[in-house]
Design a protein around this motif. Structure first.
Motif, PDB file in Angstrom:
ATOM      1  N   THR A 199       1.774   7.556   9.881  1.00 41.34           N
ATOM      2  CA  THR A 199       1.399   6.165   9.620  1.00 41.34           C
ATOM      3  C   THR A 199       1.970   5.729   8.290  1.00 41.34           C
ATOM      4  N   PHE A 200       2.520   4.523   8.258  1.00 36.73           N
ATOM      5  CA  PHE A 200       3.110   3.998   7.025  1.00 36.73           C
ATOM      6  C   PHE A 200       2.883   2.495   6.974  1.00 36.73           C
ATOM      7  N   GLY A 201       2.467   1.981   5.793  1.00 40.97           N
ATOM      8  CA  GLY A 201       2.212   0.554   5.681  1.00 40.97           C
ATOM      9  C   GLY A 201       2.240   0.057   4.257  1.00 40.97           C
ATOM     10  N   ALA A 202       1.985  -1.234   4.105  1.00 44.22           N
ATOM     11  CA  ALA A 202       1.931  -1.872   2.790  1.00 44.22           C
ATOM     12  C   ALA A 202       0.820  -2.903   2.797  1.00 44.22           C
ATOM     13  N   GLY A 203       0.171  -3.083   1.635  1.00 48.04           N
ATOM     14  CA  GLY A 203      -0.933  -4.018   1.597  1.00 48.04           C
ATOM     15  C   GLY A 203      -1.228  -4.546   0.215  1.00 48.04           C
ATOM     16  N   THR A 204      -2.147  -5.488   0.177  1.00 43.98           N
ATOM     17  CA  THR A 204      -2.602  -6.077  -1.072  1.00 43.98           C
ATOM     18  C   THR A 204      -3.961  -5.483  -1.425  1.00 43.98           C
ATOM     19  N   GLY A 205      -4.598  -6.006  -2.455  1.00 41.96           N
ATOM     20  CA  GLY A 205      -5.954  -5.575  -2.791  1.00 41.96           C
ATOM     21  C   GLY A 205      -6.019  -4.115  -3.170  1.00 41.96           C
ATOM     22  N   ARG A 206      -6.822  -3.339  -2.455  1.00 43.75           N
ATOM     23  CA  ARG A 206      -7.047  -1.948  -2.838  1.00 43.75           C
ATOM     24  C   ARG A 206      -5.798  -1.084  -2.714  1.00 43.75           C
ATOM     25  N   PHE A 207      -4.825  -1.525  -1.937  1.00 46.62           N
ATOM     26  CA  PHE A 207      -3.593  -0.779  -1.810  1.00 46.62           C
ATOM     27  C   PHE A 207      -2.641  -1.024  -2.983  1.00 46.62           C
ATOM     28  N   ALA A 208      -2.820  -2.153  -3.666  1.00 45.91           N
ATOM     29  CA  ALA A 208      -1.852  -2.565  -4.687  1.00 45.91           C
ATOM     30  C   ALA A 208      -2.421  -2.642  -6.093  1.00 45.91           C
ATOM     31  N   GLU A 209      -3.752  -2.601  -6.230  1.00 42.64           N
ATOM     32  CA  GLU A 209      -4.356  -2.810  -7.547  1.00 42.64           C
ATOM     33  C   GLU A 209      -5.369  -1.718  -7.866  1.00 42.64           C
ATOM     34  N   LYS A 210      -5.451  -1.342  -9.113  1.00 44.16           N
ATOM     35  CA  LYS A 210      -6.489  -0.417  -9.562  1.00 44.16           C
ATOM     36  C   LYS A 210      -7.787  -1.184  -9.799  1.00 44.16           C
ATOM     37  N   THR A 211      -8.889  -0.459  -9.852  1.00 44.69           N
ATOM     38  CA  THR A 211     -10.173  -1.090 -10.148  1.00 44.69           C
ATOM     39  C   THR A 211     -10.256  -1.393 -11.643  1.00 44.69           C
ATOM     40  N   PRO A 212     -11.135  -2.327 -12.048  1.00 44.74           N
ATOM     41  CA  PRO A 212     -11.300  -2.588 -13.491  1.00 44.74           C
ATOM     42  C   PRO A 212     -11.659  -1.334 -14.279  1.00 44.74           C
ATOM     43  N   ARG A 213     -12.462  -0.442 -13.688  1.00 45.06           N
ATOM     44  CA  ARG A 213     -12.827   0.781 -14.404  1.00 45.06           C
ATOM     45  C   ARG A 213     -11.629   1.720 -14.550  1.00 45.06           C
TER      46      ARG A 213
END
Length: 292
Positions: A199-213
């Motif tokens: 499986t291979f994909g790309a995304g926004t949100g949790r796939f592209a950004e770290k959490t504030p912590r």
């Protein structure tokens, strides 16, 4: 299939009668679904779907019944052969982690999903609602929604688009959209020494950004945007899995209990120093409530 159809397929060099078994089989030059579709286009056969599904069931690698991802979406959705019952399914799942990153507190959630359609012919559709914190059951601000639209293409390849954690007001998750492809393969028709799914994909949100912590702890701002998973099929009901969700690595296993609608997943996540504060356990159980 009618006698006239068999004669048409024989004349087109798609099927041949085996002199020993006295059964029809696909000829050697039909080595893929794409080759079969090209050959069928040259015939006057009306019921091409039945022939395609016969080939797909006998020759094409398709995923087994267990999950083949742990923390990332799959491109496979609801699909059924002509001879199968493709009724919509209502399911429920429970999942959790041994602790939330940077704390010692466990966390969990519950989800309700509805799947319908047929990815082999048109689209497979999955929609769901989740409560993201079992410790705060009455808080509707922690509810979120998700969806996935999947389409099987050819030769074990399926694609999907979707969104998760949508419309949520208060949670440590992120609204995310993605596009993903999954390819089933087997040892007989590939260079891999085992059967499995990639499986291979790309995304926004949790796939592209770290959490504030994570950002505050010096893990950087961006994830990889790309995600993926590799599942090794041990049998029809068991997979070993490794996946990368854009932030970190998870390894584990998935099971589907035979002749039931129950499926399980468990693993260890955050195995690299790319996010979080060390490994933690993750797991889920899901089962089909009804088909209608």
């Amino acid at each position: 299939m009618r006698i006239d159809d068999l004669a048409t397929l024989h004349a087109a060099n798609i099927l041949r009668l085996n002199d020993q078994t006295k059964r029809f089989g696909f000829t050697k030059h039909i080595g893929s679904e794409r080759a079969l579709k090209r050959a069928l286009r040259q015939t006057s056969l009306q019921d091409q779907r039945t022939v395609l599904e016969l080939y797909r069931a006998a020759k094409v690698p398709l995923p087994n019944g267990a999950s083949h991802t742990l923390t990332v979406p799959s491109a496979y959705g609801p699909a059924a052969f002509v001879t199968q019952n493709s009724r919509p399914a209502l399911s429920v799942s429970f999942g959790g982690v041994s602790r939330v990153p940077y704390t010692n507190k466990p966390d969990g959630g519950i989800g309700l999903g509805l799947s319908f359609g047929n990815a082999f012919d048109t689209l497979g559709v999955s929609i769901g609602v989740s409560l993201n914190d079992l410790s705060d059951l009455g808080n509707t601000d922690r509810m979120s929604f998700g969806f996935a639209l999947s389409r099987y293409l050819t030769d074990g390849l399926s694609v999907a688009i979707g969104g998760e954690n949508l419309f949520v007001q208060k949670t440590d998750g992120q609204s995310s959209f993605y596009a993903v492809a999954s390819l089933a393969f087997d040892a007989d028709s590939s260079s891999m020494p085992f059967d499995g799914v990639l499986t291979f994909g790309a995304g926004t949100g949790r796939f592209a950004e770290k959490t504030p912590r994570d950002i505050a702890q010096g893990h950087g701002v961006n994830g990889t945007t790309l995600f993926g998973a590799l599942a090794i099929e041990l049998n029809d009901h068991t997979n070993l899995i490794a996946d990368w969700n854009g932030r970190n690595l998870t390894v584990g296993a998935a099971f589907r209990i035979p002749r039931t609608g129950v499926s399980l997943r468990f693993g260890v996540r955050d195995l690299t120093g790319n996010s979080g504060d060390g490994p933690r356990l993750t797991g889920s159980i899901g089962f089909t409530l009804a088909r209608f």
